[in-house]
Scaffold this motif. Structure first.
Motif, PDB file in Angstrom:
ATOM      1  N   MET A  36      52.466  33.811  42.040  1.00 42.51           N
ATOM      2  CA  MET A  36      51.457  34.801  41.663  1.00 42.51           C
ATOM      3  C   MET A  36      50.248  34.187  40.948  1.00 42.51           C
ATOM      4  N   PRO A  37      50.433  33.145  40.103  1.00 41.92           N
ATOM      5  CA  PRO A  37      49.241  32.501  39.544  1.00 41.92           C
ATOM      6  C   PRO A  37      48.310  31.918  40.605  1.00 41.92           C
ATOM      7  N   THR A  38      48.895  31.392  41.696  1.00 43.25           N
ATOM      8  CA  THR A  38      48.046  30.856  42.771  1.00 43.25           C
ATOM      9  C   THR A  38      47.305  31.981  43.475  1.00 43.25           C
ATOM     10  N   LEU A  39      47.965  33.110  43.679  1.00 42.75           N
ATOM     11  CA  LEU A  39      47.299  34.268  44.264  1.00 42.75           C
ATOM     12  C   LEU A  39      46.206  34.774  43.323  1.00 42.75           C
ATOM     13  N   ALA A  40      46.480  34.760  42.015  1.00 41.17           N
ATOM     14  CA  ALA A  40      45.468  35.167  41.028  1.00 41.17           C
ATOM     15  C   ALA A  40      44.277  34.210  41.058  1.00 41.17           C
ATOM     16  N   TRP A  41      44.543  32.921  41.229  1.00 36.65           N
ATOM     17  CA  TRP A  41      43.476  31.920  41.336  1.00 36.65           C
ATOM     18  C   TRP A  41      42.557  32.266  42.501  1.00 36.65           C
ATOM     19  N   TRP A  42      43.157  32.648  43.633  1.00 33.87           N
ATOM     20  CA  TRP A  42      42.365  33.053  44.795  1.00 33.87           C
ATOM     21  C   TRP A  42      41.536  34.295  44.488  1.00 33.87           C
ATOM     22  N   LEU A  43      42.159  35.298  43.868  1.00 30.31           N
ATOM     23  CA  LEU A  43      41.441  36.543  43.581  1.00 30.31           C
ATOM     24  C   LEU A  43      40.307  36.315  42.587  1.00 30.31           C
ATOM     25  N   VAL A  44      40.557  35.513  41.568  1.00 25.53           N
ATOM     26  CA  VAL A  44      39.518  35.216  40.577  1.00 25.53           C
ATOM     27  C   VAL A  44      38.306  34.582  41.241  1.00 25.53           C
ATOM     28  N   HIS A  45      38.546  33.611  42.107  1.00 27.79           N
ATOM     29  CA  HIS A  45      37.437  32.940  42.793  1.00 27.79           C
ATOM     30  C   HIS A  45      36.698  33.896  43.728  1.00 27.79           C
ATOM     31  N   THR A  47      36.348  37.080  43.558  1.00 28.37           N
ATOM     32  CA  THR A  47      35.691  38.229  42.917  1.00 28.37           C
ATOM     33  C   THR A  47      35.010  37.836  41.611  1.00 28.37           C
ATOM     34  N   GLN A  48      34.589  36.587  41.491  1.00 30.77           N
ATOM     35  CA  GLN A  48      34.027  36.121  40.227  1.00 30.77           C
ATOM     36  C   GLN A  48      32.752  36.857  39.833  1.00 30.77           C
ATOM     37  N   ALA A  49      32.066  37.463  40.783  1.00 30.98           N
ATOM     38  CA  ALA A  49      30.856  38.218  40.460  1.00 30.98           C
ATOM     39  C   ALA A  49      31.173  39.593  39.863  1.00 30.98           C
ATOM     40  N   PHE A  50      32.455  39.963  39.838  1.00 35.19           N
ATOM     41  CA  PHE A  50      32.857  41.294  39.363  1.00 35.19           C
ATOM     42  C   PHE A  50      33.812  41.170  38.172  1.00 35.19           C
ATOM     43  N   GLU A  51      33.533  40.190  37.324  1.00 34.19           N
ATOM     44  CA  GLU A  51      34.443  39.853  36.233  1.00 34.19           C
ATOM     45  C   GLU A  51      34.731  41.039  35.316  1.00 34.19           C
ATOM     46  N   ALA A  52      33.747  41.896  35.112  1.00 40.04           N
ATOM     47  CA  ALA A  52      33.908  42.988  34.149  1.00 40.04           C
ATOM     48  C   ALA A  52      34.557  44.236  34.743  1.00 40.04           C
ATOM     49  N   ARG A  53      34.782  44.253  36.059  1.00 42.21           N
ATOM     50  CA  ARG A  53      35.323  45.461  36.691  1.00 42.21           C
ATOM     51  C   ARG A  53      36.766  45.715  36.261  1.00 42.21           C
ATOM     52  N   PHE A  54      37.042  46.972  35.947  1.00 38.93           N
ATOM     53  CA  PHE A  54      38.372  47.362  35.480  1.00 38.93           C
ATOM     54  C   PHE A  54      39.430  47.113  36.554  1.00 38.93           C
ATOM     55  N   LEU A  55      39.105  47.410  37.806  1.00 34.97           N
ATOM     56  CA  LEU A  55      40.052  47.192  38.904  1.00 34.97           C
ATOM     57  C   LEU A  55      40.473  45.736  38.957  1.00 34.97           C
ATOM     58  N   ARG A  56      39.537  44.836  38.823  1.00 33.43           N
ATOM     59  CA  ARG A  56      39.839  43.397  38.861  1.00 33.43           C
ATOM     60  C   ARG A  56      40.746  43.017  37.699  1.00 33.43           C
ATOM     61  N   ARG A  57      40.418  43.491  36.505  1.00 31.52           N
ATOM     62  CA  ARG A  57      41.229  43.161  35.334  1.00 31.52           C
ATOM     63  C   ARG A  57      42.654  43.682  35.483  1.00 31.52           C
ATOM     64  N   MET A  58      42.791  44.893  36.029  1.00 30.90           N
ATOM     65  CA  MET A  58      44.120  45.473  36.197  1.00 30.90           C
ATOM     66  C   MET A  58      44.912  44.741  37.283  1.00 30.90           C
ATOM     67  N   ALA A  59      44.230  44.298  38.333  1.00 25.88           N
ATOM     68  CA  ALA A  59      44.914  43.533  39.385  1.00 25.88           C
ATOM     69  C   ALA A  59      45.438  42.222  38.827  1.00 25.88           C
ATOM     70  N   LEU A  60      44.626  41.541  38.031  1.00 18.71           N
ATOM     71  CA  LEU A  60      45.055  40.280  37.431  1.00 18.71           C
ATOM     72  C   LEU A  60      46.155  40.509  36.397  1.00 18.71           C
ATOM     73  N   SER A  61      46.074  41.624  35.672  1.00 19.60           N
ATOM     74  CA  SER A  61      47.148  41.976  34.746  1.00 19.60           C
ATOM     75  C   SER A  61      48.453  42.181  35.508  1.00 19.60           C
ATOM     76  N   GLY A  62      48.373  42.872  36.657  1.00 15.39           N
ATOM     77  CA  GLY A  62      49.557  43.088  37.473  1.00 15.39           C
ATOM     78  C   GLY A  62      50.172  41.785  37.959  1.00 15.39           C
ATOM     79  N   LEU A  63      49.328  40.836  38.331  1.00 15.62           N
ATOM     80  CA  LEU A  63      49.838  39.535  38.772  1.00 15.62           C
ATOM     81  C   LEU A  63      50.459  38.753  37.615  1.00 15.62           C
ATOM     82  N   ALA A  64      49.892  38.904  36.417  1.00 16.90           N
ATOM     83  CA  ALA A  64      50.467  38.234  35.246  1.00 16.90           C
ATOM     84  C   ALA A  64      51.857  38.796  34.939  1.00 16.90           C
TER      85      ALA A  64
END
Length: 229
Positions: A36-45, A47-64
């Motif tokens: 899951m950290p590798t999948l999160a690495w992919w998602l972070v890269h 969607t890096q232009a949308f760092e502040a979006r709540f959906l992105r933060r929640m998706a990364l929280s789910g992967l954590a």
């Protein structure tokens, strides 16, 4: 290389599944916490232009939380297996709650698809009730409430994806729904293995459906962010 992160996730996933088929515990213990950290690495890269979006933060929280659950379940077969299984269940519960929160930020019960098409809820509720009824005799009494709550939450997560149907393109919606259903299937297979009848190669099916399901959900998150204003 443009897709190096996705290639890394794919290679680690395949290597883990091969280790599982060969019943090689050491590679499994090494590789599973990396999935899951590798999948999160992919998602972070992606969607890096949308760092502040709540959906992105929640998706990364789910992967954590999923990573934490993966690690805890590695020890579910030992002397304290029941405790680690319960803690893993709690970790994945929070993963699903993170996804539910992210989806609800896009549409809620007032403006989502299920408001106009509530009958879509019926097959999910019928399946949930039928599955728990079938599994119930094999669930220890002290685990019945946690298992029921978890089953309800993962069903809600899948319905959260259904609720997005009119808010995203069909090209995004259907693969994302498939991901949610595969995640549900993975958890159902775990429950069958734990409380029902052991199935041959169920462990492989659990991880294969889990990995594809998580990827399709994250791909949906990425596509939603990239097409949003």
């Amino acid at each position: 290389m443009k897709n190096v992160r996705l290639i890394a996730f794919s290679l680690i996933s395949v290597a883990y599944l091969v280790a599982q088929i060969a019943d090689q515990q050491t590679p499994m213990f090494i590789l599973k916490p990396l999935l899951m950290p590798t999948l999160a690495w992919w998602l972070v890269h992606e969607t890096q232009a949308f760092e502040a979006r709540f959906l992105r933060r929640m998706a990364l929280s789910g992967l954590a939380f999923s990573t934490l659950g993966d690690v805890l379940l590695l020890f579910a077969g030992g002397e304290s297996g029941a405790l680690f299984f319960l803690m893993g269940l709690v970790a994945f519960l929070f993963a699903h709650l993170s996804y539910i929160g992210g989806f609800s930020a896009l549409v809620n019960h007032k403006n989502g698809f299920l408001r106009s098409q509530p009958w879509w809820v019926l097959p999910f509720v019928v399946f949930l009730a039928g599955f728990l009824w079938w599994l119930w005799p094999g669930i220890p009494p002290d685990m019945r409430l946690p298992v029921s709550v978890y089953a309800g939450v993962i069903t809600t997560m899948a319905l959260g994806v259904v609720n997005l149907k009119d808010a995203v393109t069909q090209k995004v919606f259907w693969p994302m729904l498939a991901g949610a259903l595969l995640f549900m299937l993975s958890d159902c297979l775990i429950a069958v293995q734990k409380f029902g009848n052991a199935l041959g190669n169920a462990g492989l099916a659990v991880m294969a459906t889990y990995l594809v399901g998580q990827f399709l959900i994250m791909k949906g998150v990425r596509d939603i962010l990239l097409t949003s204003k």
